[in-house]
Structures are given as structure tokens and as C-alpha cells.
Design a protein around this motif. Structure first.
Motif, mmCIF file in Angstrom:
data_model
loop_
_atom_site.group_PDB
_atom_site.id
_atom_site.type_symbol
_atom_site.label_atom_id
_atom_site.label_comp_id
_atom_site.label_asym_id
_atom_site.label_seq_id
_atom_site.Cartn_x
_atom_site.Cartn_y
_atom_site.Cartn_z
ATOM 1 N N VAL A 219 0.753 -1.497 -0.097
ATOM 2 C CA VAL A 219 0.096 -0.211 -0.068
ATOM 3 C C VAL A 219 0.855 1.324 0.363
ATOM 4 O O VAL A 219 0.625 2.427 -0.736
ATOM 5 N N ALA A 220 1.656 1.424 1.056
ATOM 6 C CA ALA A 220 2.824 2.177 0.752
ATOM 7 C C ALA A 220 3.607 2.775 -0.774
ATOM 8 O O ALA A 220 3.499 3.892 -0.582
ATOM 9 N N GLU A 221 3.811 1.509 -1.519
ATOM 10 C CA GLU A 221 4.616 2.109 -2.542
ATOM 11 C C GLU A 221 3.567 2.304 -3.091
ATOM 12 O O GLU A 221 3.884 3.831 -4.388
ATOM 13 N N ALA A 222 1.975 1.940 -3.258
ATOM 14 C CA ALA A 222 1.561 2.582 -4.045
ATOM 15 C C ALA A 222 1.137 3.799 -4.468
ATOM 16 O O ALA A 222 0.373 4.065 -5.053
ATOM 17 N N VAL A 223 0.952 4.398 -2.920
ATOM 18 C CA VAL A 223 0.811 5.785 -3.283
ATOM 19 C C VAL A 223 2.096 6.812 -3.240
ATOM 20 O O VAL A 223 2.003 7.666 -2.601
ATOM 21 N N ASP A 224 3.120 6.072 -3.194
ATOM 22 C CA ASP A 224 4.444 6.427 -2.908
ATOM 23 C C ASP A 224 4.435 6.973 -1.753
ATOM 24 O O ASP A 224 5.194 8.053 -1.674
ATOM 25 N N GLY A 225 4.569 6.208 -0.016
ATOM 26 C CA GLY A 225 4.087 7.123 0.592
ATOM 27 C C GLY A 225 4.709 6.688 2.151
ATOM 28 O O GLY A 225 5.789 5.791 1.475
ATOM 29 N N SER A 226 3.638 6.548 2.607
ATOM 30 C CA SER A 226 3.586 5.813 4.124
ATOM 31 C C SER A 226 2.417 5.500 4.717
ATOM 32 O O SER A 226 1.040 5.821 4.574
ATOM 33 N N ALA A 227 2.392 4.016 5.009
ATOM 34 C CA ALA A 227 1.464 3.616 5.400
ATOM 35 C C ALA A 227 2.254 2.430 6.888
ATOM 36 O O ALA A 227 2.732 2.089 7.378
ATOM 37 N N ALA A 228 0.819 2.781 7.757
ATOM 38 C CA ALA A 228 1.074 1.385 9.097
ATOM 39 C C ALA A 228 -0.755 1.514 9.298
ATOM 40 O O ALA A 228 -1.943 1.783 9.084
ATOM 41 N N VAL A 295 -14.240 -4.633 15.221
ATOM 42 C CA VAL A 295 -12.969 -4.004 14.661
ATOM 43 C C VAL A 295 -12.075 -4.657 15.596
ATOM 44 O O VAL A 295 -11.320 -4.544 16.276
ATOM 45 N N ARG A 296 -10.811 -4.615 14.660
ATOM 46 C CA ARG A 296 -9.163 -5.356 14.823
ATOM 47 C C ARG A 296 -7.931 -4.333 14.628
ATOM 48 O O ARG A 296 -6.282 -4.542 14.940
ATOM 49 N N GLY A 297 -8.392 -3.363 13.767
ATOM 50 C CA GLY A 297 -7.484 -2.398 13.656
ATOM 51 C C GLY A 297 -7.311 -1.717 13.286
ATOM 52 O O GLY A 297 -9.110 -0.772 12.400
ATOM 53 N N TRP A 298 -6.919 -1.127 12.746
ATOM 54 C CA TRP A 298 -6.682 0.693 12.161
ATOM 55 C C TRP A 298 -5.365 0.639 10.386
ATOM 56 O O TRP A 298 -4.941 0.406 11.329
ATOM 57 N N LEU A 299 -5.826 0.673 9.126
ATOM 58 C CA LEU A 299 -4.500 1.499 7.819
ATOM 59 C C LEU A 299 -5.081 2.819 7.597
ATOM 60 O O LEU A 299 -5.593 2.962 7.917
ATOM 61 N N THR A 300 -4.080 3.542 8.626
ATOM 62 C CA THR A 300 -3.318 4.866 8.040
ATOM 63 C C THR A 300 -2.894 4.605 7.099
ATOM 64 O O THR A 300 -1.584 4.357 7.046
ATOM 65 N N VAL A 301 -2.517 5.733 5.974
ATOM 66 C CA VAL A 301 -1.703 5.549 4.560
ATOM 67 C C VAL A 301 -2.018 7.238 4.119
ATOM 68 O O VAL A 301 -2.293 8.152 4.697
ATOM 69 N N THR A 302 -0.590 7.538 4.059
ATOM 70 C CA THR A 302 -0.402 9.078 3.632
ATOM 71 C C THR A 302 0.660 9.210 2.638
ATOM 72 O O THR A 302 1.571 8.282 2.604
ATOM 73 N N GLY A 303 0.408 9.897 1.388
ATOM 74 C CA GLY A 303 1.621 9.986 0.891
ATOM 75 C C GLY A 303 1.058 10.290 -0.415
ATOM 76 O O GLY A 303 -0.265 10.950 -0.973
ATOM 77 N N PRO A 304 2.054 11.369 -2.051
ATOM 78 C CA PRO A 304 1.200 11.729 -2.957
ATOM 79 C C PRO A 304 0.279 11.444 -3.884
ATOM 80 O O PRO A 304 -0.456 12.062 -4.533
ATOM 81 N N GLY A 305 0.057 9.619 -3.384
ATOM 82 C CA GLY A 305 -1.125 8.873 -4.355
ATOM 83 C C GLY A 305 -2.345 8.833 -3.870
ATOM 84 O O GLY A 305 -2.393 7.714 -3.767
ATOM 85 N N LEU A 306 -2.225 9.532 -2.417
ATOM 86 C CA LEU A 306 -4.080 9.429 -1.715
ATOM 87 C C LEU A 306 -4.877 9.177 -1.952
ATOM 88 O O LEU A 306 -5.932 7.975 -2.090
ATOM 89 N N ASP A 307 -4.887 10.053 -3.663
ATOM 90 C CA ASP A 307 -5.820 9.725 -3.914
ATOM 91 C C ASP A 307 -7.069 8.677 -5.573
ATOM 92 O O ASP A 307 -7.653 8.286 -5.746
#
Length: 608
Positions: A219-228, A295-307
Motif C-alpha cells: 500500500v505504501a508503494e502504491a501511494v508513494d508514501g507511508s502506511a501503518a 474492529v481489529r485495528g486501523w489502516l492509515t496511509v499518506t502520500g502523494p498518490g492518496l487519490d
């Protein structure tokens, strides 16, 4: 013909409609020898507005277009321009100031400074009225039939140029819209292709058993950013970054955690989408990960390709994570059962004989039994004074606890022993400070254990008894027996966390008899001190505790308490009188030390 060609050239040069009409107004002045000219357009079906002019002042144009609009439907206010449009023929006026019918707009003529005017209508295809062209003369003038013919011819050419310019503008708008739709279609196609690639990568990660970390990395690679990925306690369980941003790891994790925390407190209907963590900073995509509607957790993502994620169905992203969490949970449950069986055998009296086999089984679970461990016994507060349920821990509790500790590596050996949860954890030194997602020292692991146990029994306090530096197969059984004996002393007043090692040799003495006997022994010995008045009891207890901690040194005790040694000596004599002991005798000191340890574990002395 030269005028018509001039107007068409202007249209072909992409001149604006006002520029084309202004050109027609200039030609009107040249043809008729007038100082001013205006080309009016029909607007909103009922008004004439100046679309282009030559020689007219901006004030006059604004007056005609706004302050004194020329309305076709108002018959009481007629000008040559409106009359030409309504009548469909040219209108000539030799002197506007002398004509009584022009009195209503005579002030307008005076302001601009014209006397005579000639207006001709403009018609489009099918005879549709487009407006009029009007020429103004400063002097009184009788317009000739030739003048009328010229302005009507100019009106015809201007109408053709106006329609051509409008068609051109409409075609340009359509072309722009077509280009926009084409670009949007290309962008949508590229986005769908990227989503397909991401979906394939997520499926590959699941099939290749790359775990949640592999999915988060994709996921991080797909948006060229970070994911946790965060668990329900907002602890990071997987994290990945392309490293192309300027933010450091700690700042990124803090921002992603803030997004997960904000989503956790939001209504369920608004937990998927893009939000900002705070008033500044780039947006963050956040979505809950649910397994069996929990709910077992949360996926958070940020980056230039967030759209890319914003345009996707959230289930396409969250489902692979949920599947991986479910698989991990299943694996954890299997490991938990194996670990529980291993722990049971470690505590058996035959463990030393079977040590080689137990070492091998432990290594398969990531444990080196030859290295130091710490043991933690987790037990809830009694449900009634002096009483505890026969079995406070069941198999489901073991499964729930191990699931909460899934991110500990290696995971602790946890089992149910006599209705209590016992955890055996590899002992580690605290790592150097730095921007790490999870501290891996013993303190952090113990915190994870206590938090998980508290979540397991939300309606009761959970006491954790700990003994560190447990080394060797033979030591595991004796450690458990010691912790279990200490657990018998627990009351609702006991501390949440008790480290048996802090009591030194006297902690080992907790195994010297049954819990009830030890409690009775401590109560009998310390009762006179416990029943003294509050101020005296507090001072005497503090002195006794510090004296014992100082190795029974009056000098060291007075230094610790910032008291004169005579004050300490006086208090110790007072304690001797109250408890009927002689603190110079080692046996009496040993009895008092053991009683104080029992009182500390049970909490009954400080609860008074």
C-alpha cells in the motif's frame, strides 16, 4: 466585401465576440462618417446591451447596460435601437434633442454629446433578432437612403460574423469539454490500472504469506508514501515508508497515529475516508479493519498518490488485511495452545528429566530456555473479600490474551495454571532511546502484558506478580509456586504490580507456608502498629521500612529520611515496645521483615 472579410478574419483569428463587435462599430463610423457607434446584442430575450462600441465613453456604456437598461418589452421607453429591433427595419433620427418622443433619453444624448443617430436591426438565421447596430453623430444630420443601405448591409455582415463567432465559441467549449473528458478517461484508466496492480500485489502478499507487513508495504508503494497498521490499543503492528518524503519516521508515525485515533472516536458511518490529522499537514486515508464484524485495528496511509485509495472501494484494500489478520489470529491460537502445553510440562516435576526435548520445543516457538526469562502471574481482584473464583481464567481468556499480544516477538509462553494466567517472557535489556515504534525492553513488555490483562477483565483490577532472572528448567516450577503462594495473599488493597525480586531473600520466604498462615502471622505481629493513631502509624511505618531497607543501619536510615539519628533511634525503641520485639536480635528482625513483605503483598497494612 472588404468589411465582411475583415470581420470573418477577426473571427478566424479567435477574436472575442466583444472585439468582433467593436470592429463592426469602427466600420460603421468609417462608412457613415459618424463619431460614435455601438453594436447591441439581445440579452436574456428582453434587453439590449452594448456588446461592442467605438468612440462611446465607458460611463455611457455602463449607463445603457446597467443604470438605464434598454428593455424591449417596455413600450413607454423607446429608443431608435429598440425600435429597430422591434420593427425589423432601420430607424433614423436627425436631431434627438428636438424630437419630443426622445425626451426620455435626451439626457443620455447630452451626456455623450450626440444629436443624430441611425439604427439598423441584426437578424440571424431564420430571422431571429440578434440586436442592432447604431451610429451617432455629434451634429444634426439628415441620413440619406444610401446611409440606410450601408448600415443595413453592415448589420447583415455583422450578424453573420456574430453567429460565426458564437458557433466558434460553442465549438471551442465542446472541444475543451471533449479534451477534459478524454483526459479524465485517461486518468481513470490509469487509476484503474494502478488499482488493479495494487489488488494483485495485495493478493500476492496474502498468498505468499508475507503477513500484514507485506500488505502495508504494498500500500505504501502504491501511494508513494507511508502506511501503518494499528491495533485497537493504537499500537503500531506494521509500518512501511518509501522514504521519499522529508518527514522523519517518528513524525510520520505520530501523524498516522493521530489519524487512527481520530477515526476511532468518530461515528461508524464516517470512519472510512480522507481526513487531516490536525489543522495542518498532508491528508491521511484511514479505514477500520474488521474480522467477523469486530474492529481489529486501523489502516492509515499518506502520500502523494492518496487519490488512488480515495477512488477505490475500501473493501478492496481492507479485505486482504482482514484476511491476513484472521490467518494470523488462527496461527496465534494454534501457537498459544502449543505454548500452553509446553508451559504445563515446564512446571511439571519431571521437567528436568525431559529438559532436552523441552528446549527443542521452546526453540521452535522462538524461546531459548537457557536464557533468562521473567515470569508474570496475572490474577484479577477477588470478587468478594477473601474469596476468589475457583477458575478465573478459561481457554477463551488464553486465546484473547495471546491475540492482544500478537505483536510481541517472540510471543510469551502463556498458560492457565490453577485458574491463573502465567506468562513466561524472554528477558531483555531496554534498547537505546530513539524513534522506535515499540520499546522492546522488559518494562515495555510488562506494560503490554498488564494492558492486555486489564482489557481482558475490564470490570476488575488485575494484579500482576513478577519475578525476574528466572534461569534454568528447574527454576520455572519453583518460581511459579512462589508467585502462586504470593497470589494467595492478594486482597483488594494490594498493588497492581508486585515484583517479588524487590523483597530479596524475604520474598523467597513467602513460600514458607500457606497464604492464610502467613497472613495471620503478619497480622498478629504487626497489629499493635496497625491499630495505633494515624500520624504515629505513618511515621513509625516509614521509619521501620527505611531502617530495614538500609540494612538495619540507624545512620543510613537517618540519612535517607533527613532525620536526626536520635529521632530514628527513639522511633525504633517505640516500635520494639509496641511489637514486643528486640531489634538487636536477628530472629526478631527476620520475623518483622517477613511480616512486612506479607503486609505489602496483601496491602492490608496501608489500607487502614
Amino acid at each position: 466585401m472588404s468589411i465582411s472579410a475583415d470581420l470573418l478574419r477577426a473571427v478566424n483569428r479567435d477574436a472575442t465576440v466583444p472585439d468582433v463587435l467593436a470592429l463592426a462599430a469602427r466600420h460603421a463610423c468609417r462608412l457613415l462618417g459618424t463619431e460614435f457607434a455601438a453594436v447591441f446584442q439581445v440579452a436574456d430575450g428582453d434587453r439590449l446591451v452594448v456588446g461592442g462600441s467605438h468612440g462611446l465613453s465607458a460611463q455611457y456604456v455602463d449607463l445603457v447596460n446597467n443604470a438605464e437598461p434598454l428593455t424591449l418589452s417596455v413600450r413607454s421607453f423607446r429608443t431608435p435601437s429598440t425600435s429597430a429591433v422591434l420593427g425589423g427595419h432601420a430607424i433614423a433620427l436627425s436631431d434627438a434633442l428636438a424630437d419630443p418622443d426622445s425626451a426620455q433619453w435626451a439626457d443620455m444624448a447630452k451626456m455623450q454629446g450626440y444629436r443624430a443617430l441611425l439604427a439598423a436591426p441584426m437578424h440571424g438565421l431564420g430571422g431571429v433578432a440578434l440586436g442592432s447596430i447604431t451610429a451617432y453623430s455629434r451634429t444634426v444630420r439628415d441620413f440619406t437612403p444610401e446611409d440606410v443601405r450601408l448600415i443595413e448591409l453592415l448589420a447583415e455582415h455583422t450578424a453573420g460574423a456574430l453567429e460565426a463567432a458564437r458557433r466558434r465559441d460553442d465549438q471551442n467549449v465542446e472541444a475543451d469539454q471533449l479534451r477534459l473528458r478524454s483526459a479524465q478517461a485517461a486518468a481513470d484508466g490509469e487509476r484503474r490500472a494502478r488499482l488493479l496492480r495494487l489488488h494483485v500485489e495485495l493478493c500476492d502478499a496474502v498468498l505468499a504469506s508475507r503477513g500484514v507487513a507485506g500488505i502495508v508495504e504494498a500500500v505504501a508503494e502504491a501511494v508513494d508514501g507511508s502506511a501503518a497498521m494499528w491495533d485497537t490499543g493504537l499500537r503500531v503492528s506494521a509500518w512501511s515508508s518509501t522514504g521519499r518524503g522529508t518527514d522523519d519516521r517518528e513524525e510520520l508515525l505520530s501523524r498516522l497515529r493521530a489519524a487512527a485515533e481520530a477515526a476511532q472516536t468518530s461515528p461508524p458511518t464516517s470512519t472510512v475516508g480522507v481526513l487531516r490529522a490536525g489543522s495542518v499537514g498532508p491528508p491521511t486515508w484511514v479505514a477500520p479493519i474488521a474480522v467477523h464484524d469486530h474492529v481489529r485495528g486501523w489502516l492509515t496511509v499518506t502520500g502523494p498518490g492518496l487519490d488512488l485509495l480515495s477512488s477505490a472501494d475500501p473493501a478492496d484494500i481492507t479485505l486482504p488485511v482482514a484476511l491476513e489478520l484472521q490467518a494470523t489470529q488462527h496461527q496465534v491460537e494454534i501457537e498459544a495452545r502449543i505454548a500452553s502445553d509446553l508451559l504445563t510440562e515446564l512446571l511439571a516435576d519431571t521437567a528436568e528429566i525431559r529438559a532436552p526435548m523441552l528446549h527443542s520445543r521452546a526453540e521452535a516457538l522462538g524461546h531459548d530456555l537457557r536464557a533468562p526469562h521473567f515470569a508474570a502471574l496475572l490474577t484479577p481482584t477477588p470478587t468478594a473479600a477473601g474469596r476468589r473464583p475457583e477458575r478465573i481464567a478459561q481457554a477463551r481468556d488464553l486465546s484473547r490474551l495471546t491475540t492482544r499480544l500478537v505483536h510481541m516477538s517472540p510471543r510469551p509462553l502463556i498458560g492457565i495454571m490453577d485458574g491463573k494466567l502465567l506468562a513466561l517472557v524472554p528477558q531483555r535489556a531496554a534498547e537505546p532511546s530513539g524513534p522506535t515504534p515499540v520499546d522492546t525492553g522488559d518494562g515495555a513488555m510488562l506494560t503490554l502484558l498488564t494492558d492486555a490483562a486489564a482489557a481482558l477483565y475490564p470490570d476488575r483490577r488485575v494484579h500482576v506478580l513478577v519475578r525476574r532472572d528466572v534461569l534454568g528448567v528447574a527454576a520455572y516450577r519453583s518460581t511459579y509456586l512462589l508467585l502462586a503462594r504470593a497470589a494467595e495473599l492478594l486482597t483488594e488493597h494490594s498493588p497492581d504490580l508486585l515484583d517479588i525480586g524487590q523483597f530479596g531473600l524475604y520474598g523467597v520466604m513467602l513460600d514458607s507456608g500457606p497464604g492464610e498462615a502467613l497472613t495471620d502471622f503478619a497480622r498478629t505481629l504487626l497489629e499493635p502498629l496497625a491499630t495505633s493513631n494515624a500520624s504515629s502509624r505513618s511515621a513509625l511505618l516509614a521509619t521501620l521500612e527505611n531502617w530495614l531497607a538500609s540494612g538495619t543501619s540507624v545512620h543510613e536510615c537517618s540519612r535517607r529520611m533527613y532525620l536526626h539519628r536520635n529521632t530514628v533511634a527513639y522511633r525504633l525503641r517505640k516500635i520494639e515496645e509496641m511489637l514486643s520485639v528486640d531489634l538487636s536480635k536477628p530472629d526478631d528482625v527476620l520475623r518483622i521483615q517477613l511480616a512486612m513483605v506479607v503486609a505489602t503483598v496483601s496491602g492490608w497494612l496501608t489500607a487502614r
